[in-house]
Design a protein around this motif. Sequence first.
Motif, mmCIF file in Angstrom:
data_model
loop_
_atom_site.group_PDB
_atom_site.id
_atom_site.type_symbol
_atom_site.label_atom_id
_atom_site.label_comp_id
_atom_site.label_asym_id
_atom_site.label_seq_id
_atom_site.Cartn_x
_atom_site.Cartn_y
_atom_site.Cartn_z
ATOM 1 N N ARG A 1 0.636 -1.261 -0.182
ATOM 2 C CA ARG A 1 -0.029 -0.139 0.105
ATOM 3 C C ARG A 1 0.775 1.287 0.053
ATOM 4 O O ARG A 1 0.733 2.163 -0.686
ATOM 5 C CB ARG A 1 -0.953 0.098 1.077
ATOM 6 N N ALA A 2 1.937 1.231 0.977
ATOM 7 C CA ALA A 2 2.742 2.370 1.229
ATOM 8 C C ALA A 2 3.535 2.755 -0.124
ATOM 9 O O ALA A 2 3.737 3.718 -0.696
ATOM 10 C CB ALA A 2 3.681 2.521 2.253
ATOM 11 N N THR A 3 4.097 1.560 -0.764
ATOM 12 C CA THR A 3 4.966 1.686 -2.046
ATOM 13 C C THR A 3 4.038 2.174 -3.287
ATOM 14 O O THR A 3 4.569 2.758 -4.171
ATOM 15 C CB THR A 3 5.589 0.292 -2.183
ATOM 16 N N ASN A 4 2.896 1.521 -3.242
ATOM 17 C CA ASN A 4 1.981 1.957 -4.342
ATOM 18 C C ASN A 4 1.572 3.617 -4.399
ATOM 19 O O ASN A 4 1.267 3.778 -5.350
ATOM 20 C CB ASN A 4 0.469 1.344 -4.226
ATOM 21 N N LEU A 5 1.911 4.277 -3.062
ATOM 22 C CA LEU A 5 1.283 5.923 -2.907
ATOM 23 C C LEU A 5 2.654 6.448 -3.644
ATOM 24 O O LEU A 5 2.545 7.562 -4.023
ATOM 25 C CB LEU A 5 1.343 6.172 -1.628
ATOM 26 N N GLY A 6 3.698 5.801 -3.945
ATOM 27 C CA GLY A 6 4.820 6.449 -4.658
ATOM 28 C C GLY A 6 4.509 6.217 -6.298
ATOM 29 O O GLY A 6 3.492 6.244 -6.677
ATOM 30 N N LYS A 7 5.717 6.305 -7.188
ATOM 31 C CA LYS A 7 5.504 6.209 -8.757
ATOM 32 C C LYS A 7 5.290 4.666 -9.198
ATOM 33 O O LYS A 7 4.694 4.957 -10.398
ATOM 34 C CB LYS A 7 6.845 7.069 -9.169
ATOM 35 N N ASP A 8 5.600 3.871 -8.343
ATOM 36 C CA ASP A 8 5.350 2.572 -8.947
ATOM 37 C C ASP A 8 4.089 1.897 -8.650
ATOM 38 O O ASP A 8 3.460 2.156 -7.754
ATOM 39 C CB ASP A 8 6.575 1.496 -8.439
ATOM 40 N N GLU A 9 3.578 1.110 -9.663
ATOM 41 C CA GLU A 9 2.267 0.315 -9.336
ATOM 42 C C GLU A 9 2.550 -0.949 -8.930
ATOM 43 O O GLU A 9 3.246 -1.743 -9.374
ATOM 44 C CB GLU A 9 1.438 0.398 -10.476
ATOM 45 N N LYS B 1 5.319 -2.626 -10.986
ATOM 46 C CA LYS B 1 5.326 -2.346 -12.574
ATOM 47 C C LYS B 1 6.088 -0.923 -12.422
ATOM 48 O O LYS B 1 5.611 -0.084 -12.042
ATOM 49 C CB LYS B 1 4.024 -2.219 -13.073
ATOM 50 N N VAL B 2 7.181 -0.840 -12.891
ATOM 51 C CA VAL B 2 7.857 0.152 -12.915
ATOM 52 C C VAL B 2 7.694 1.011 -14.473
ATOM 53 O O VAL B 2 7.937 0.391 -15.347
ATOM 54 C CB VAL B 2 9.559 -0.041 -12.654
ATOM 55 N N LYS B 3 7.218 2.072 -14.329
ATOM 56 C CA LYS B 3 6.956 2.956 -15.588
ATOM 57 C C LYS B 3 8.289 3.264 -16.148
ATOM 58 O O LYS B 3 9.416 3.645 -15.689
ATOM 59 C CB LYS B 3 6.115 4.168 -15.288
ATOM 60 N N ALA B 4 8.247 3.131 -17.632
ATOM 61 C CA ALA B 4 9.406 3.387 -18.364
ATOM 62 C C ALA B 4 9.554 5.018 -18.519
ATOM 63 O O ALA B 4 8.462 5.663 -18.433
ATOM 64 C CB ALA B 4 9.179 2.761 -19.630
ATOM 65 N N LYS B 5 10.742 5.621 -18.509
ATOM 66 C CA LYS B 5 10.976 7.062 -18.584
ATOM 67 C C LYS B 5 10.627 7.469 -19.781
ATOM 68 O O LYS B 5 10.213 8.452 -20.058
ATOM 69 C CB LYS B 5 12.461 7.170 -18.251
ATOM 70 N N ASN B 6 10.844 6.609 -20.913
ATOM 71 C CA ASN B 6 10.620 6.783 -22.136
ATOM 72 C C ASN B 6 9.286 6.444 -22.619
ATOM 73 O O ASN B 6 9.264 5.102 -22.648
ATOM 74 C CB ASN B 6 11.542 6.324 -23.369
ATOM 75 N N PRO B 7 8.222 7.145 -22.931
ATOM 76 C CA PRO B 7 6.860 6.460 -23.244
ATOM 77 C C PRO B 7 6.927 5.545 -24.325
ATOM 78 O O PRO B 7 5.847 4.714 -24.421
ATOM 79 C CB PRO B 7 6.244 7.655 -23.875
ATOM 80 N N SER B 8 7.876 5.236 -25.524
ATOM 81 C CA SER B 8 8.220 4.359 -26.376
ATOM 82 C C SER B 8 8.753 3.131 -25.829
ATOM 83 O O SER B 8 8.336 1.855 -26.406
ATOM 84 C CB SER B 8 8.911 4.696 -27.587
ATOM 85 N N ASP B 9 9.304 3.113 -24.657
ATOM 86 C CA ASP B 9 9.882 1.794 -23.951
ATOM 87 C C ASP B 9 8.637 1.237 -23.272
ATOM 88 O O ASP B 9 7.804 1.630 -22.491
ATOM 89 C CB ASP B 9 11.139 2.097 -22.848
ATOM 90 N N PRO B 10 8.809 -0.308 -23.113
ATOM 91 C CA PRO B 10 7.868 -1.154 -22.394
ATOM 92 C C PRO B 10 8.147 -0.760 -20.780
ATOM 93 O O PRO B 10 9.395 -0.634 -20.275
ATOM 94 C CB PRO B 10 8.040 -2.223 -22.699
ATOM 95 N N MET C 1 -5.397 -14.816 -3.523
ATOM 96 C CA MET C 1 -5.926 -13.416 -3.095
ATOM 97 C C MET C 1 -5.054 -12.545 -3.727
ATOM 98 O O MET C 1 -3.981 -12.286 -3.568
ATOM 99 C CB MET C 1 -6.158 -13.319 -1.897
ATOM 100 N N GLU C 2 -5.729 -11.396 -4.541
ATOM 101 C CA GLU C 2 -4.866 -10.445 -5.041
ATOM 102 C C GLU C 2 -5.463 -9.151 -4.717
ATOM 103 O O GLU C 2 -6.726 -8.751 -4.793
ATOM 104 C CB GLU C 2 -4.726 -10.423 -6.831
ATOM 105 N N PHE C 3 -4.417 -8.177 -4.478
ATOM 106 C CA PHE C 3 -4.996 -6.752 -3.932
ATOM 107 C C PHE C 3 -4.202 -5.732 -4.541
ATOM 108 O O PHE C 3 -2.944 -5.841 -4.944
ATOM 109 C CB PHE C 3 -4.614 -6.702 -2.186
ATOM 110 N N SER C 4 -4.922 -4.687 -4.909
ATOM 111 C CA SER C 4 -4.248 -3.616 -5.390
ATOM 112 C C SER C 4 -4.835 -2.283 -4.987
ATOM 113 O O SER C 4 -5.947 -2.242 -4.365
ATOM 114 C CB SER C 4 -4.369 -3.475 -7.141
ATOM 115 N N PHE C 5 -4.083 -1.245 -4.691
ATOM 116 C CA PHE C 5 -4.479 -0.169 -3.708
ATOM 117 C C PHE C 5 -4.535 1.050 -4.872
ATOM 118 O O PHE C 5 -3.780 1.262 -5.727
ATOM 119 C CB PHE C 5 -3.451 -0.047 -2.980
ATOM 120 N N ASN C 6 -5.220 2.229 -4.527
ATOM 121 C CA ASN C 6 -5.688 3.356 -5.211
ATOM 122 C C ASN C 6 -4.452 4.290 -5.029
ATOM 123 O O ASN C 6 -3.842 4.333 -3.738
ATOM 124 C CB ASN C 6 -6.648 3.999 -4.603
#
Length: 170
Positions: free
Chosen positions: A52-60, A80-89, A125-130
């Motif tokens: 939950r705490a990590t999800n409040l940062g930049k990573d999902e 799930k770490v967002k790529a810096k370049n939008p064209s990268d996965p 059981m899988e949990f994801s946070f807002n």
Amino acid sequence: MNNKGYSLLEAIIIVVILGVIAGFMMTSSGLLDGRRTKACADNISSLLEKVRATNLGKDEVTINIYEDTGKGIKADIVTKVKAKNPSDPDKLSRVTEDVGNDNLEISYSTDLSGSSPIMLGSGSMEFSFNRSTGSVKNTTPAGIKCIIVRRGTAEKKIKIYTETGKVSVE
């Protein structure tokens, strides 16, 4: 005088001593079950809070809790770490944590009291946070509000307050 047996008093003392030892063994095994159950529930609670705490940062981040047959209760934390370049996965990283041994049972409930538990079995059981509020965004199966951990007669309930994402062990 030639004594070839135990007196009544000696026999009574032996029975009392054996009774005390048997009582101690039964009590200590129940205490051990309680400690293991509490440790597992604390581990799950801690991981839920960490995700939950990590999800409040930049990573999902999501957490998937399951029984690994013969190996105990496990939790996969997927980031799930967002790529810096939008064209990268985006990059996915998965970490598996051991949260309990193979003698524990885990179930869940869709009500906060945990009064109608559903065995997890071979599922998970899988949990994801807002990401903006920390509240529970999604659970699979839908609507999980309580996780129940059991071993023998010992039981701990992990209550998940979906509106805030807070977790408590009772």
